[in-house]
Each structure stands twice: as C-alpha cells, then as structure tokens.
Design an enzyme around this catalytic site. Sequence first.
Site, PDB file in Angstrom:
ATOM      1  CG  ASP A  96      44.435  36.168  40.987  1.00 42.63           C
ATOM      2  OD1 ASP A  96      44.679  37.377  40.813  1.00 42.63           O
ATOM      3  OD2 ASP A  96      43.281  35.712  41.060  1.00 42.63           O
ATOM      4  CD  GLU A 160      40.298  40.428  38.389  1.00 44.42           C
ATOM      5  OE1 GLU A 160      39.339  41.054  37.904  1.00 44.42           O
ATOM      6  OE2 GLU A 160      40.821  39.437  37.823  1.00 44.42           O
TER       7      GLU A 160
END
Length: 407
Positions: A96, A160
Amino acid sequence: MTNKKHVTFDKEFEDLADPVNIARGLIKIPSVTPKDYGAIKYLSNHLSKLGFECHSLPFGKQNLGNANDRIENLFAIRPSDIDEDAPVLCFAGHTDVVSPGDPSNWLSPPFDAVISDGKLYGRGASDMKGAIAAWVSACSRVISKGPLGNSISLLITGDEEGLAVNGTLKVVQWLKKNNKRIDHCLVGEPTNPIKIGEMIKIGRRGSINFQLTINGISGHVAYPHLASNPMPDFFEIGRKLSLLHLDEGDKNFPPSNLEITSIKTDNNLTNVIPEKATICFNVRFNTKHSQSSIENIVKKECELLGINYSLESFLSAEPFITTKGDFTDLCSAAVKEITGIKPILSTTGGTSDARFIKNICPVIEFGAVNETAHKVNEFIDLKDIELLTKVYEMIINRYKNLYNDSL
C-alpha cells in the site's frame, strides 16, 4: 488517479531476475491504502513461479473507511531444498502507498512507472515497492544458482500506511496460530538518508497519541463573569507542553520528544466563550519512558496550573531494539561489501511494522533512500535498486552459511 480495479500481468514484467521490471509492475498498481487493486495477487503470481507457497490472508470486512477495512495480506515461503527444518529468513514489506495527491503536480502520472534520467518514478518507488521488487529478484537469483539451503519468506501487507489494524499485526497472529516460524526478519523500509548503505534500523522509538481537553463553561463574551473561559489555560498548558524536556536519549535512542499536532475549540462564533478546548499531541519516546510515565508528566503539568482537564491517550507502538549480534553483523557486512559504506545502526525515524514482528523474532530494517518517500515525484534510482538487490542476495547467502548449523 485511475479507478482501474484489475491488473493485467503483462509479459513485459515477468523477468524475475530484473528488479526494475518487477518494481514497474507494482508501481503501475494504484494501491493507495487500504485499496489493493491486485498488488498482492501480482506478487503471488511471481513468487509461485519461484516455488513459494503463497498464503493469501485477507483480514477485516468490506472497505468502510475505518479500522474494519478489508486488507489483503500475503505470507509466502520457499522451503529449503536441503532441510525442512532449516531456519527461515523473512522479508517484510507493504504494497500500500499514500495518496499521490494532485497528479498534475507530478512530472509524469504517479502510477505510470516512468523511467527517466536513470530514475524510476512513481508512488511507492522508494516506499517501498522498489525494495519488495529487489527482494523478489534476489530470491530469484539465489534460487537459480543451486539448491536453497535455508528457507526464505515474505510477509507483505496492504495496511502499513493506514491504520495497521488488519495488516502485519493480524498476519503475525496467524503465523503463531498456524505454527509458521520466522527466525529472523528484514523489513524493507527506506532507511537510507542519501545513499544506499548509510543506515540500518535496529529499533524504533514508541509512539503515543494524546488528546488533552481543557474544560470551561460556555457563555456570552459580554458577561465573562457568568462563564469560565478555557482558553487562557489552553494556551498556558500548550506552552508548557511544547517546552517539555523529557530526556537526553541514550546510546541506542535519540531523545524523546512531544509535538503538538492540532488544536480545536468546536466554536466558530466570535461572541461566545467556548465550553472546552482540545490539544492533540504525539510523543515519540525511548525506553526511558512508558505510556503511564508520560501520562503522569502531562497530568503533573496540568495539576500545577490548576487546570480542569480530561486526558486520553492511545499507544500505537512500544519502543524496541534488536540486540546487536550475529544477525546485525551479517547484514552490516553485506551492506558494506556491496556498497562500500559501513552502515550506521540507528533507531531514528517514525514507526514501522517491525514493531509487530519484533514480538516473534529479531528484526532489522534496510531499504531504499527515503529522500522522496511520500513526496511528489517519488523515485528510486535504477542503480540503487540493483545495489539493493545485490545486498539482499548476499544477506540470503550469508544467512544460510551462518545459521544452518546453529539453529
């Protein structure tokens, strides 16, 4: 930003020994947290070709814009060709990325993975799709040269950059529940300030978010004696907090610091005394402190001023450090041999998913240059991604020699 939801796995990106090709494929996927858009599947397809056992691990519900967001995660392991009980070296990372903002501010579209002047541009190039690609290519090179002595794995999350609730934290819990072992872990966060080789992270400070509310009594500004204005106490405690000296740090950690991040009164009227005012702040703290000790410091300052207050805190990370030893020495030596630079062993910077992994095994961090992470025109130098691949390849090979007889 494109709304593309499905990714075509072009043959152009199938050369697993070339990290640039893999990185371009990953960058082309607009996986702005918590959306995945096929990033985990892209990695699984490549890793399966290398003999990895891939476990897709979605956690959470449908995307709701909160902590219940459904997150795609991956745990992939390539067992040793020699010993089924061989030690497991894991690479941890995240697919991400943060939002690129207005694409018109970029030299090229942020998800086009354009190569220009020896640099690969795109959101996630340095943080941290470039490092993931380097690890996959390093694994490919090691596997192609003969039997794999130790086992190698990847723990990849899509959470994250977000709330980090249904990502690495849940994968670690899954590993424990399913008796999946990791002996040592390398997190591919961008750790180097300017050049590849400068810095390995062996720990991080903790992080606590605070919300301090100063209570008063609302009223008309023309009749202050009928109200109690919280603003004078608000400004005074804000000044006190901003001047707090928490500690000097130590040989492993920089000093703890408190930073005010936002203030609010929920009052937009100029003729009304507000009922309350709130200060939000974050404390990054080393092992000289705990959540309760910092809370006590803040409470003491409030009580010295006689403030009517309420205090809330949320601990997002405890401080930790990986003890220097064979694993840190191995990684440092590999970095120096490939780059010619002896890396500093540091605990600076923000939090990372290493804070979850440290509960199951020793963990360090080493990745790309962080100079453009989260910025417009984020990039990774093509020479750097090859250096990173060579460092990772050497770490895998040396790990096999160091640990196969000792674990």
